[in-house]
Design a protein around this motif. Structure first.
Motif, PDB file in Angstrom:
ATOM      1  N   HIS A 335       0.840  -0.960  -0.137  1.00  0.00           N
ATOM      2  CA  HIS A 335       0.034  -0.102   0.024  1.00  0.00           C
ATOM      3  C   HIS A 335       1.043   1.270  -0.127  1.00  0.00           C
ATOM      4  O   HIS A 335       2.001   1.237   0.732  1.00  0.00           O
ATOM      5  N   VAL A 336       0.493   2.065  -0.926  1.00  0.00           N
ATOM      6  CA  VAL A 336       1.422   3.489  -0.861  1.00  0.00           C
ATOM      7  C   VAL A 336       0.298   4.464  -0.581  1.00  0.00           C
ATOM      8  O   VAL A 336      -0.547   4.785  -1.236  1.00  0.00           O
ATOM      9  N   ASP A 337       0.667   5.242   0.485  1.00  0.00           N
ATOM     10  CA  ASP A 337      -0.457   6.366   0.743  1.00  0.00           C
ATOM     11  C   ASP A 337      -0.442   7.447  -0.183  1.00  0.00           C
ATOM     12  O   ASP A 337       0.521   7.799  -0.696  1.00  0.00           O
ATOM     13  N   GLU A 338      -1.704   8.074  -0.424  1.00  0.00           N
ATOM     14  CA  GLU A 338      -1.916   9.271  -1.171  1.00  0.00           C
ATOM     15  C   GLU A 338      -1.352  10.446  -0.520  1.00  0.00           C
ATOM     16  O   GLU A 338      -1.485  10.667   0.958  1.00  0.00           O
ATOM     17  N   PRO A 339      -0.911  11.584  -1.342  1.00  0.00           N
ATOM     18  CA  PRO A 339      -0.386  12.808  -0.340  1.00  0.00           C
ATOM     19  C   PRO A 339      -1.511  13.345   0.245  1.00  0.00           C
ATOM     20  O   PRO A 339      -3.005  13.294  -0.269  1.00  0.00           O
ATOM     21  N   GLY A 340      -1.430  14.052   1.278  1.00  0.00           N
ATOM     22  CA  GLY A 340      -2.718  14.694   2.094  1.00  0.00           C
ATOM     23  C   GLY A 340      -3.200  13.855   3.082  1.00  0.00           C
ATOM     24  O   GLY A 340      -2.978  12.438   2.936  1.00  0.00           O
ATOM     25  N   ASP A 341      -4.228  14.010   3.656  1.00  0.00           N
ATOM     26  CA  ASP A 341      -5.012  13.322   4.819  1.00  0.00           C
ATOM     27  C   ASP A 341      -6.285  12.710   4.124  1.00  0.00           C
ATOM     28  O   ASP A 341      -7.331  13.295   4.375  1.00  0.00           O
ATOM     29  N   THR A 342      -5.974  11.800   2.817  1.00  0.00           N
ATOM     30  CA  THR A 342      -7.025  11.473   2.230  1.00  0.00           C
ATOM     31  C   THR A 342      -7.659  10.028   2.917  1.00  0.00           C
ATOM     32  O   THR A 342      -8.881   9.904   2.364  1.00  0.00           O
ATOM     33  N   GLY A 343      -6.792   9.337   3.601  1.00  0.00           N
ATOM     34  CA  GLY A 343      -7.584   8.118   4.176  1.00  0.00           C
ATOM     35  C   GLY A 343      -7.401   7.123   3.124  1.00  0.00           C
ATOM     36  O   GLY A 343      -8.079   6.206   3.518  1.00  0.00           O
ATOM     37  N   PHE A 344      -6.868   7.233   2.021  1.00  0.00           N
ATOM     38  CA  PHE A 344      -6.754   6.063   1.219  1.00  0.00           C
ATOM     39  C   PHE A 344      -5.328   6.230   0.418  1.00  0.00           C
ATOM     40  O   PHE A 344      -4.723   7.101   0.617  1.00  0.00           O
ATOM     41  N   ALA A 368      -4.707   5.979   8.234  1.00  0.00           N
ATOM     42  CA  ALA A 368      -3.596   6.820   8.613  1.00  0.00           C
ATOM     43  C   ALA A 368      -2.455   5.750   8.869  1.00  0.00           C
ATOM     44  O   ALA A 368      -2.637   4.583   8.947  1.00  0.00           O
ATOM     45  N   THR A 369      -1.230   6.587   9.081  1.00  0.00           N
ATOM     46  CA  THR A 369      -0.127   5.736   9.577  1.00  0.00           C
ATOM     47  C   THR A 369      -0.406   4.672  10.889  1.00  0.00           C
ATOM     48  O   THR A 369      -0.596   5.500  11.565  1.00  0.00           O
ATOM     49  N   GLY A 370      -0.311   3.545  10.427  1.00  0.00           N
ATOM     50  CA  GLY A 370      -0.799   2.708  11.862  1.00  0.00           C
ATOM     51  C   GLY A 370      -2.100   2.350  11.870  1.00  0.00           C
ATOM     52  O   GLY A 370      -2.472   2.039  12.987  1.00  0.00           O
ATOM     53  N   GLY A 371      -2.859   3.004  11.158  1.00  0.00           N
ATOM     54  CA  GLY A 371      -4.167   3.057  11.211  1.00  0.00           C
ATOM     55  C   GLY A 371      -4.832   1.952  10.808  1.00  0.00           C
ATOM     56  O   GLY A 371      -4.480   0.913  11.052  1.00  0.00           O
ATOM     57  N   ASP A 372      -6.038   1.885  10.112  1.00  0.00           N
ATOM     58  CA  ASP A 372      -6.789   0.910  10.011  1.00  0.00           C
ATOM     59  C   ASP A 372      -7.097   0.537   8.576  1.00  0.00           C
ATOM     60  O   ASP A 372      -7.401   1.592   7.956  1.00  0.00           O
ATOM     61  N   ASN A 373      -7.261  -0.631   8.033  1.00  0.00           N
ATOM     62  CA  ASN A 373      -7.498  -1.174   6.773  1.00  0.00           C
ATOM     63  C   ASN A 373      -8.108  -2.483   6.915  1.00  0.00           C
ATOM     64  O   ASN A 373      -8.022  -3.201   7.777  1.00  0.00           O
ATOM     65  N   ASP A 374      -9.127  -2.848   5.816  1.00  0.00           N
ATOM     66  CA  ASP A 374      -9.597  -3.967   5.966  1.00  0.00           C
ATOM     67  C   ASP A 374      -9.168  -5.210   5.043  1.00  0.00           C
ATOM     68  O   ASP A 374      -9.702  -6.111   4.820  1.00  0.00           O
ATOM     69  N   PHE A 375      -7.888  -4.767   4.706  1.00  0.00           N
ATOM     70  CA  PHE A 375      -7.043  -5.994   3.708  1.00  0.00           C
ATOM     71  C   PHE A 375      -7.113  -7.191   4.578  1.00  0.00           C
ATOM     72  O   PHE A 375      -6.789  -7.454   5.535  1.00  0.00           O
ATOM     73  N   THR A 376      -7.738  -8.314   3.885  1.00  0.00           N
ATOM     74  CA  THR A 376      -7.976  -9.585   4.297  1.00  0.00           C
ATOM     75  C   THR A 376      -7.537 -10.580   3.389  1.00  0.00           C
ATOM     76  O   THR A 376      -7.920 -10.868   2.234  1.00  0.00           O
ATOM     77  N   ASN A 377      -6.604 -11.563   3.759  1.00  0.00           N
ATOM     78  CA  ASN A 377      -6.217 -12.636   3.010  1.00  0.00           C
ATOM     79  C   ASN A 377      -6.973 -13.754   3.399  1.00  0.00           C
ATOM     80  O   ASN A 377      -6.962 -14.475   4.747  1.00  0.00           O
ATOM     81  N   VAL A 378      -7.943 -14.434   2.338  1.00  0.00           N
ATOM     82  CA  VAL A 378      -8.605 -15.278   2.559  1.00  0.00           C
ATOM     83  C   VAL A 378      -8.040 -16.706   2.613  1.00  0.00           C
ATOM     84  O   VAL A 378      -7.454 -17.220   1.463  1.00  0.00           O
ATOM     85  N   THR A 379      -7.475 -17.078   3.644  1.00  0.00           N
ATOM     86  CA  THR A 379      -6.339 -18.485   3.754  1.00  0.00           C
ATOM     87  C   THR A 379      -7.084 -19.706   3.084  1.00  0.00           C
ATOM     88  O   THR A 379      -6.498 -20.737   2.818  1.00  0.00           O
ATOM     89  N   ALA A 435     -14.761  -5.336   8.832  1.00  0.00           N
ATOM     90  CA  ALA A 435     -13.402  -5.617   9.325  1.00  0.00           C
ATOM     91  C   ALA A 435     -13.037  -4.618  10.180  1.00  0.00           C
ATOM     92  O   ALA A 435     -13.495  -3.733  10.954  1.00  0.00           O
ATOM     93  N   SER A 436     -11.588  -4.466  10.228  1.00  0.00           N
ATOM     94  CA  SER A 436     -10.828  -3.506  11.096  1.00  0.00           C
ATOM     95  C   SER A 436     -11.449  -2.075  11.198  1.00  0.00           C
ATOM     96  O   SER A 436     -11.571  -1.578  12.219  1.00  0.00           O
ATOM     97  N   TYR A 437     -11.681  -1.504  10.146  1.00  0.00           N
ATOM     98  CA  TYR A 437     -12.204  -0.300  10.140  1.00  0.00           C
ATOM     99  C   TYR A 437     -13.527  -0.130  10.766  1.00  0.00           C
ATOM    100  O   TYR A 437     -13.414   0.632  11.552  1.00  0.00           O
ATOM    101  N   SER A 438     -14.184  -0.875  10.578  1.00  0.00           N
ATOM    102  CA  SER A 438     -15.785  -0.848  11.204  1.00  0.00           C
ATOM    103  C   SER A 438     -15.661  -1.025  12.929  1.00  0.00           C
ATOM    104  O   SER A 438     -16.029  -0.347  13.674  1.00  0.00           O
TER     105      SER A 438
END
Length: 809
Positions: A335-344, A368-379, A435-438
């Motif tokens: 994941h590469v963060d977008e410039p500014g406080d975009t949240g994505f 945010a840095t160290g924040g939340d995302n919902d990326f899930t590896n379906v194992t 997931a984590s964001y919720s």
């Protein structure tokens, strides 16, 4: 990873907590979520559901279970008033469970606390109080219970010696039957870490940032390095750590990455100007400050830091970050963060070298840095990943990839669900997974999505059906085909667990602040649910615990009861083994083709280059898979198609299209890359094979890399070498100086041309470069920040509180 996962759960009384749960409002004995799902075309996936025998009714397959479960329900009351309990399983299939209860209160300027240690050898049915084995010492929950790798049976507890300045560790080599103790010559600021290849070797960082090592399982310790910020075990007994000659872990971008392969006898500096580092699969990553001191770039090594290459990724500034979402030996999701406080930001997927990256998904939600995302590896099914995107209207939506990031699509709407109020069209909506964001947004979601490698195709998750994730109370949804189709299985939020390799699902309803007495279970992958009253004395629910690996038949319901003056912990363990009275035989399994979407297509089921045929349990077979159950699968190679390829360096896929088109700013220009110190010319039609794809023959787009024999190195990690080279040049003959000057002017002109015509555009085309380090450059010792994949599951130092963890997490 090859390393056994050890489950550690911390439960708290509600006075210190946000985790109190549940009372079931249902009184029915059978809850049916079964629906007759017809094959329908949706998002180009029309999946034939695996079913039971014709005429079989899975809701009636299980009868008379109350008496069997009642005789196999075991309750244990902990007679202490501790406010939290930590659980840790030791070994695989041993049935050994440690429970550490802790009570701690501040007393003026000091803290007072007590701990009690309990041990079970029967999956939590009974416990013995073994606090005497640790001399009634207070064990800090911050350090928890450190369990050794694989079947080592090793356990470490770190105790705080009140009244004395120091720590004492308690060590066990026999699955917690006995403990010895040793006083530490330092105060740890992190949980002690095992060497994954040799559990006798331990490392820890002190509160003074000294790095300590023990080679005899904590018997003696050596201080091997000072000013150490982040430490990680790599492969082949290699220990990586970051340090800083200025003595500060907060001096970002001035850190040095070092390694030792002999437990601290010798060291080698492998990178400088480091902002953070991390390990994922066979890849070592470093986030490196560029010459300006403002932007950072990711560099990658596949040989333990001996040689580096610059990853083809956009640089990031001070307010941005990198994050490795997933990594194995074949591929990296970055994941590469977008410039500014975009949240994505944007997800990029690497080639098998971890250097060339293709754009996979834009507007990826990452708060945010160290924040939340919902990326899930379906194992439970190879190649499947789920995550959330932030739409232009600010809504959060779930997408899924079935081909390891090649294409992302919405989740299909469950047939037995209706679109909620977020849907503009009540006939056209999709499922969105919480997931984590919720959880971070305090939505009523108690647990993350769950899948297990040995429960093929099975996913359990909370979700809502509409045009976006809803803040309304979610329901529980189940997929038995890796996410292609879904079924609403339970109404309202629940805690859930997978047992017996998917043959048994268990759930407890989540309703905070209400005592509960019921548990729900399913033997047909969530189509029908049975209700069992496990106690006549309801308890306040705090957690559901089962042995990691989804092979156990035991599940423990943890909670507490209270009277007028006290609260006390209660554990109720249910053994479902007697419920499934017979072992599964050949007649209980049916063939199933993974990733199937069109049975008339000869390439049906082809994913990442091959088909996989599995034998899976019939839904109406009430039998025991067993702890020794092995997944039966038969791979068959497929001919190559465009679906087996990602867009190559300089190309991208338009939305809802499988065609790769060239970035406008690169049309008509040659692509030159630098790998392993040699410049290479890339000739491509826009496609490269997905890492790990095993297709054979068929359509293979042309791709050719030509060595043009030009040297190219990065100057990011070798400032001392640069100074030395300049000094040597100053003593050269004037003629040589003149020649060099002419060459430099030519190079600068060439670089300016390349930057203008090849590297223009929002997502820059970055050159690769060997990062040749000055090994142990002038003895500079450095320190690093954490690009943290946490591959071995170890604790990391938590001093990073501002920006980029550039985290491999």
């Amino acid at each position: 990873m090859g390393q056994l996962r050890h489950f550690i759960l911390v439960l708290l009384f509600p006075v210190a907590l946000s985790l109190d749960f549940i009372k079931s409002g249902a009184s029915r004995n059978v809850l049916s979520a079964k629906s007759h799902i017809q094959p329908v075309a949706d998002f180009q996936h029309s999946v034939q559901k695996r079913s039971a025998d014709q005429g079989g009714d899975t809701c009636k397959a299980l009868q008379g279970y109350d008496s069997k479960l009642t005789s196999n329900t075991h309750s244990y009351v902990f007679n202490d008033l501790s406010g939290s309990v930590s659980l840790a399983w030791i070994g695989d299939g041993t049935g050994v469970l440690l429970a550490l209860t802790t009570f701690q209160v501040p007393l003026f300027m000091l803290k007072f606390g007590q701990s009690r240690l309990y041990r079970s050898e029967d999956y939590g049915k009974t416990f013995n109080d073994v606090t005497s084995l640790i001399n009634n010492t207070f064990i800090s929950t911050y350090f928890g219970i450190a369990i050794g790798p694989e079947q080592s049976g090793k356990v470490i507890l770190a105790g705080d010696l009140y009244g004395n300045s120091g720590y004492r560790i308690f060590l066990s080599k026999d699955f917690g039957k006995s403990f010895t103790h040793s006083d530490l010559p330092f105060s740890p600021q992190m949980q002690i870490m095992y060497n994954p290849q040799n559990s006798n070797v331990l490392v820890a960082v002190s509160t003074k940032y000294d790095l300590w090592i023990s080679e005899n399982f904590g018997g003696t310790w050596r201080n091997i390095h000072d000013t150490v910020c982040v430490v990680k075990w790599g492969r082949d007994n290699t220990l990586f750590f970051s340090t800083n000659r200025n003595g500060s872990c907060y001096d970002r971008g001035a850190l040095t990455l070092r390694k030792t392969v002999d437990n601290g006898l010798t060291f080698k500096t492998i990178a400088e100007k480091i902002y953070s580092f991390g390990i994922g699969g066979r890849f070592l990553f470093a986030s490196v400050m560029m010459k300006t001191g403002v932007m950072r770039m990711i560099h990658v090594s596949v040989d333990q830091g001996e040689e580096w290459n610059m990853a083809q990724l956009p640089p990031v500034g001070h307010e941005q970050f990198y994050s490795i979402l997933a990594a194995n030996d074949d591929v990296v999701f970055m994941h590469v963060d977008e410039p500014g406080d975009t949240g994505f930001g944007t997800i990029y997927v690497s080639d098998d070298r971890g250097m060339v990256y293709s754009k996979s998904l834009e507007h990826h939600l990452y708060t945010a840095t160290g924040g939340d995302n919902d990326f899930t590896n379906v194992t439970s099914l190879r190649g499947v990943f789920m995550t959330s995107v932030l739409a232009e209207d600010g809504s959060v939506q779930t997408v899924v990839s079935f081909d390891q990031g090649g294409e992302w699509v919405p989740l299909k709407k469950p047939e037995n669900s209706k679109c909620d109020s977020t849907a503009k069209d009540q006939d056209a909506c999709s499922l969105h997974i919480h997931a984590s964001y919720s959880i971070s947004m305090k939505v009523n979601v108690p647990v993350l999505p769950l899948s297990e490698p040995n429960a093929v195709g099975l996913i359990i998750a909370h979700g809502s059906v509409g045009d976006a994730i809803s803040v309304l109370t979610p329901d529980v949804y189940v997929s038995d085909d890796g996410g292609y189709t879904w079924l609403r299985a339970l109404e309202g939020p629940h805690h859930y667990a997978i047992l017996d390799s998917g043959g048994l699902l268990v759930a407890v309803e989540h309703k905070p602040n209400m005592p509960i007495s019921q548990v729900k279970f399913s033997t047909d992958e969530g189509q029908c649910w049975h209700v069992y009253n496990f106690t006549n004395e309801p308890l306040y629910f705090t957690g559901l615990a089962s042995e990691p690996g989804a092979r156990s038949m035991n599940v423990s319901i943890w909670g507490y009861r209270e009277d007028l003056f006290t609260q006390y912990w209660v554990s109720v363990t249910i053994d479902f083994r007697e419920l499934l009275t017979r072992d599964c035989g050949d007649e209980d399994y049916v063939p199933w083709l993974a990733h199937s979407n069109d049975i008339s297509d000869p390439n049906d089921g082809c994913m990442l280059g091959y088909k996989e045929h599995f034998l899976r349990l019939k839904k109406d077979s009430v039998c025991w898979n067993g702890r020794d159950y092995i997944i039966s699968k038969q791979p068959t190679p497929c001919p190559c198609t465009l679906d087996d390829f990602l867009c190559d360096f300089g190309y991208y896929r338009k939305e809802n299209s499988s065609e790769c088109v060239e970035q406008a700013e690169l049309k008509g220009h040659d692509l030159e890359i630098c790998i392993h110190g040699k410049k290479e010319h890339l000739q491509t039609s826009g496609y490269r094979k997905i890492p790990g794809d095993k297709c054979e023959g068929g359509k293979e787009p042309q791709r050719k890399v030509i060595d043009v024999s030009s040297k190219c190195v990065s100057n990011l990690l070798e400032p001392e070498l640069q100074k030395q080279d300049k000094m040597k040049q100053s003593h050269s003959a004037p003629v040589i100086v003149t020649v060099i000057a002419i060459l430099l002017i030519s190079c600068i002109a060439g670089v300016l041309f390349v930057k203008k015509y090849i590297c223009g555009g929002r997502f820059l085309v970055h050159r690769y470069s060997v990062l040749q380090h000055n090994a142990e450059a002038n003895g500079i010792e450095g320190m690093d920040e954490a690009l943290d994949t946490d591959v071995a599951g170890h604790a990391k130092i938590g001093f990073h509180d501002d920006s980029d963890e550039d985290l491999l997490e």
